[in-house]
Design an enzyme around this catalytic site. Sequence first.
Site, PDB file in Angstrom:
ATOM      1  CB  VAL A 131      -1.558  -7.799  -1.927  1.00 23.76           C
ATOM      2  CG1 VAL A 131      -1.480  -8.896  -0.868  1.00 23.76           C
ATOM      3  CG2 VAL A 131      -0.185  -7.158  -2.137  1.00 23.76           C
ATOM      4  CD  GLU A 181     -13.906  18.032   3.773  1.00 29.48           C
ATOM      5  OE1 GLU A 181     -13.479  17.075   3.108  1.00 29.48           O
ATOM      6  OE2 GLU A 181     -13.201  18.666   4.580  1.00 29.48           O
ATOM      7  N   GLY A 203       0.812  -1.211   0.000  1.00 30.66           N
ATOM      8  CA  GLY A 203       0.000   0.000   0.000  1.00 30.66           C
ATOM      9  C   GLY A 203       0.845   1.261   0.000  1.00 30.66           C
ATOM     10  N   GLY A 250      -0.275   4.283   0.260  1.00 27.55           N
ATOM     11  CA  GLY A 250      -1.093   5.369   0.798  1.00 27.55           C
ATOM     12  C   GLY A 250      -0.309   6.128   1.854  1.00 27.55           C
ATOM     13  CG  PHE A 251      -2.124   9.423   3.887  1.00 30.28           C
ATOM     14  CD1 PHE A 251      -1.484  10.641   3.679  1.00 30.28           C
ATOM     15  CD2 PHE A 251      -3.410   9.260   3.399  1.00 30.28           C
ATOM     16  CE1 PHE A 251      -2.113  11.669   3.004  1.00 30.28           C
ATOM     17  CE2 PHE A 251      -4.052  10.283   2.718  1.00 30.28           C
ATOM     18  CZ  PHE A 251      -3.396  11.486   2.524  1.00 30.28           C
ATOM     19  N   GLY A 252       0.021   5.624   5.134  1.00 25.83           N
ATOM     20  CA  GLY A 252       0.788   4.800   6.063  1.00 25.83           C
ATOM     21  C   GLY A 252       1.975   4.143   5.386  1.00 25.83           C
ATOM     22  CG  ASP A 293      -8.150   3.984   6.762  1.00 29.63           C
ATOM     23  OD1 ASP A 293      -7.768   4.708   7.702  1.00 29.63           O
ATOM     24  OD2 ASP A 293      -8.756   4.411   5.763  1.00 29.63           O
ATOM     25  CB  ALA A 339      -4.437  11.327   6.456  1.00 29.53           C
TER      26      ALA A 339
HETATM   27  C1  LIG Z   1     -13.029  10.963   0.324  1.00 29.70           C
HETATM   28  C2  LIG Z   1     -12.167  10.831   1.571  1.00 29.70           C
HETATM   29  C3  LIG Z   1     -11.834  11.965   2.283  1.00 29.70           C
HETATM   30  C4  LIG Z   1     -11.016  11.868   3.420  1.00 29.70           C
HETATM   31  N1  LIG Z   1     -10.692  13.007   4.096  1.00 29.70           N
HETATM   32  C5  LIG Z   1      -9.842  12.938   5.126  1.00 29.70           C
HETATM   33  C6  LIG Z   1      -9.407  14.118   5.790  1.00 29.70           C
HETATM   34  O1  LIG Z   1      -9.821  15.231   5.452  1.00 29.70           O
HETATM   35  N2  LIG Z   1      -8.522  13.998   6.809  1.00 29.70           N
HETATM   36  C7  LIG Z   1      -8.037  12.777   7.208  1.00 29.70           C
HETATM   37  O2  LIG Z   1      -7.216  12.719   8.118  1.00 29.70           O
HETATM   38  N3  LIG Z   1      -8.451  11.642   6.612  1.00 29.70           N
HETATM   39  C8  LIG Z   1      -9.324  11.691   5.584  1.00 29.70           C
HETATM   40  N4  LIG Z   1      -9.724  10.533   4.965  1.00 29.70           N
HETATM   41  C9  LIG Z   1      -9.247   9.246   5.487  1.00 29.70           C
HETATM   42  C10 LIG Z   1      -7.824   8.981   5.035  1.00 29.70           C
HETATM   43  O3  LIG Z   1      -7.712   9.168   3.643  1.00 29.70           O
HETATM   44  C11 LIG Z   1      -7.445   7.556   5.410  1.00 29.70           C
HETATM   45  O4  LIG Z   1      -7.599   7.392   6.796  1.00 29.70           O
HETATM   46  C12 LIG Z   1      -6.008   7.266   5.011  1.00 29.70           C
HETATM   47  O5  LIG Z   1      -5.878   7.340   3.614  1.00 29.70           O
HETATM   48  C13 LIG Z   1      -5.584   5.894   5.503  1.00 29.70           C
HETATM   49  O6  LIG Z   1      -4.259   5.679   5.108  1.00 29.70           O
HETATM   50  P1  LIG Z   1      -3.765   4.202   4.773  1.00 29.70           P
HETATM   51  O7  LIG Z   1      -2.321   4.312   4.490  1.00 29.70           O
HETATM   52  O8  LIG Z   1      -4.229   3.266   5.816  1.00 29.70           O
HETATM   53  O9  LIG Z   1      -4.565   3.797   3.461  1.00 29.70           O
HETATM   54  P2  LIG Z   1      -4.662   4.531   2.062  1.00 29.70           P
HETATM   55  O10 LIG Z   1      -4.127   5.901   2.107  1.00 29.70           O
HETATM   56  O11 LIG Z   1      -6.071   4.330   1.628  1.00 29.70           O
HETATM   57  O12 LIG Z   1      -3.717   3.672   1.136  1.00 29.70           O
HETATM   58  C14 LIG Z   1      -3.967   2.319   0.887  1.00 29.70           C
HETATM   59  C15 LIG Z   1      -3.191   1.916  -0.357  1.00 29.70           C
HETATM   60  O13 LIG Z   1      -3.249   0.509  -0.477  1.00 29.70           O
HETATM   61  C16 LIG Z   1      -3.497   0.158  -1.818  1.00 29.70           C
HETATM   62  N5  LIG Z   1      -4.146  -1.151  -1.820  1.00 29.70           N
HETATM   63  C17 LIG Z   1      -5.345  -1.473  -1.284  1.00 29.70           C
HETATM   64  N6  LIG Z   1      -5.581  -2.794  -1.441  1.00 29.70           N
HETATM   65  C18 LIG Z   1      -4.515  -3.296  -2.102  1.00 29.70           C
HETATM   66  C19 LIG Z   1      -4.167  -4.590  -2.558  1.00 29.70           C
HETATM   67  N7  LIG Z   1      -4.966  -5.662  -2.347  1.00 29.70           N
HETATM   68  N8  LIG Z   1      -3.003  -4.760  -3.229  1.00 29.70           N
HETATM   69  C20 LIG Z   1      -2.179  -3.699  -3.444  1.00 29.70           C
HETATM   70  N9  LIG Z   1      -2.446  -2.455  -3.014  1.00 29.70           N
HETATM   71  C21 LIG Z   1      -3.596  -2.262  -2.347  1.00 29.70           C
HETATM   72  C22 LIG Z   1      -4.383   1.268  -2.330  1.00 29.70           C
HETATM   73  O14 LIG Z   1      -4.311   1.367  -3.744  1.00 29.70           O
HETATM   74  C23 LIG Z   1      -3.782   2.487  -1.631  1.00 29.70           C
HETATM   75  O15 LIG Z   1      -2.783   3.094  -2.399  1.00 29.70           O
HETATM   76  C24 LIG Z   1     -10.546  10.603   3.840  1.00 29.70           C
HETATM   77  C25 LIG Z   1     -10.897   9.463   3.116  1.00 29.70           C
HETATM   78  C26 LIG Z   1     -11.702   9.567   1.991  1.00 29.70           C
HETATM   79  C27 LIG Z   1     -12.066   8.336   1.220  1.00 29.70           C
END
Ligand SMILES: Cc1cc2nc3c(=O)[nH]c(=O)nc-3n(C[C@H](O)[C@H](O)[C@H](O)COP(=O)(O)OP(=O)(O)OC[C@H]3O[C@@H](n4cnc5c(N)ncnc54)[C@H](O)[C@@H]3O)c2cc1C
Length: 442
Positions: free
Chosen positions: A71, A162, A3, A5-7, A292, A307
């Site tokens: 994955v 929003e 992933g 994403g942020f984490g 998440d 995030a």
């Molecule tokens: C519309 C929206 C608005 C938001 N607004 C806010 C905000 O204003 N402030 C805030 O703090 N939070 C906000 N959030 C929540 C925040 O975005 C999440 O809490 C944060 O992104 C979680 O980070 P993460 O690293 O766990 O997952 P993510 O950032 O979601 O990253 C997960 C990554 O894993 C990848 N992935 C998933 N499944 C697989 C797989 N099977 N194989 C390979 N890759 C995979 C995805 O493509 C993605 O790149 C918002 C969320 C949404 C949907």
Amino acid sequence: VVGAGFGGLATVRGLRGAAVDVLLVDQHNYHLFQPLLYQVASALLDPAEVAYPTRSILHHQANADFRLGRVINVDLASRRVETDRGPLSYDYLVLAAGSVDHFFGNASLEERTHGLKSLGAALDLRNHVLRCFEEAQWTGDPVTRRRLLSFAIVGAGPTGVEYAGALSELIRLALRRDFPQLDLGGVRVHLVEAAGDVLAPFAQSLRASARRRLASMGVEVHLNAPVREVREDGIVLGDGEWLEASTVVWCGGVRASEVGKLPGVQLGRSGRIVVKPTLQLPGHAEVFVIGDMAEVRAGKTTLPMLAPVAIQAGEHAARNVLALCRGELPQRFRYRDRGIMATIGRNAGVAQLGPLHLAGFAGWVTWIFVHLALLIGFRNRLVTLVNWGWEYVLRERPIRIIASREPAPAPPPQTGRSAPLSVGWRPGDASETSRPDRGPTR
Ligand SMILES: Cc1cc2nc3c(=O)[nH]c(=O)nc-3n(C[C@H](O)[C@H](O)[C@H](O)COP(=O)(O)OP(=O)(O)OC[C@H]3O[C@@H](n4cnc5c(N)ncnc54)[C@H](O)[C@@H]3O)c2cc1C
């Protein structure tokens, strides 16, 4: 690291310069800034401003590589990640695959709502909303037109609030000028919430401020209103009330992403994996779960899906991996809560930073600067700032483009009192009804 994403990115950065080989896997080749997705869906930002190529992010990190792949399973016993492109082995694994929409088993929600969880979903929603206005222009049937111009957003958390505000501004500021012949007085934007108030995690005064602002923007807020069913022409609420809408947007909940069956793993609320205070998977000291996907208990509550939680957990997981490499004990994770915020529209936001509660213009400015600072890449920050400034000064939403692979589908069959279209209209023609874009709607 699964992933980008942020984490996941925070973990990879935390391992920069260390004597370890890092492999980042994601199903997309970009990092997505989800907090601004609703601005893509409401025609304010382009996808490239909220998504950043993962390989660019890794340019300056010699010990990191990237693989594009989905994955599908994790074999904890043999320490292998299975992807749709082939297997990958690991010594340490950080699972950071985020979350997906959660429809609580309601099939009609899953089938008939638009989501706001991915770039594709945000673009689909933008196309769909713009197409509703184009179709409303064609139809001569006032009932069909009213339905096309009625929107329901389900879930009044930060994302729903929003998007409701942004949709209202898209209509009032930009589409009003694009469709001068359409009577936009009939447009309805419903914001539907199962709980008793909007923006549940915020203080009472900030929630009240958000409600007042939404009302002034013409958003109709329905509280204590769980959605029972989504139909083609609207939604049915728990008490049987029916709200007409051609567009229903789901902002009502997410659940942790699944990366296959993980035997013996305890799942908490919303399918999140329960982890130890060190973020390790119980029984597997070499596996960390963050963001998440992880249920991290903090006293009697669990850390929210936000995030900053994912970023701080990613940084902590990197430190713990390095500690284990050195033969040291991993440390427990402590989240530093710096606050929450949401924006409702021009000059209106709410920010709760510890004891400091900001509403209106102050909340809005705080929201702008925090989100600009969090965006990845100087270009993205600059272009986003220009777009925001452009919209603020000119009241213009520049990306009003229906971009799809197929041409726009044929408009629905004309029903009711539709007048035949005249093909011969020229500017200056005396007959109003002979003008193609006016005839059917008047
Ligand atoms: C519309 C929206 C608005 C938001 N607004 C806010 C905000 O204003 N402030 C805030 O703090 N939070 C906000 N959030 C929540 C925040 O975005 C999440 O809490 C944060 O992104 C979680 O980070 P993460 O690293 O766990 O997952 P993510 O950032 O979601 O990253 C997960 C990554 O894993 C990848 N992935 C998933 N499944 C697989 C797989 N099977 N194989 C390979 N890759 C995979 C995805 O493509 C993605 O790149 C918002 C969320 C949404 C949907």
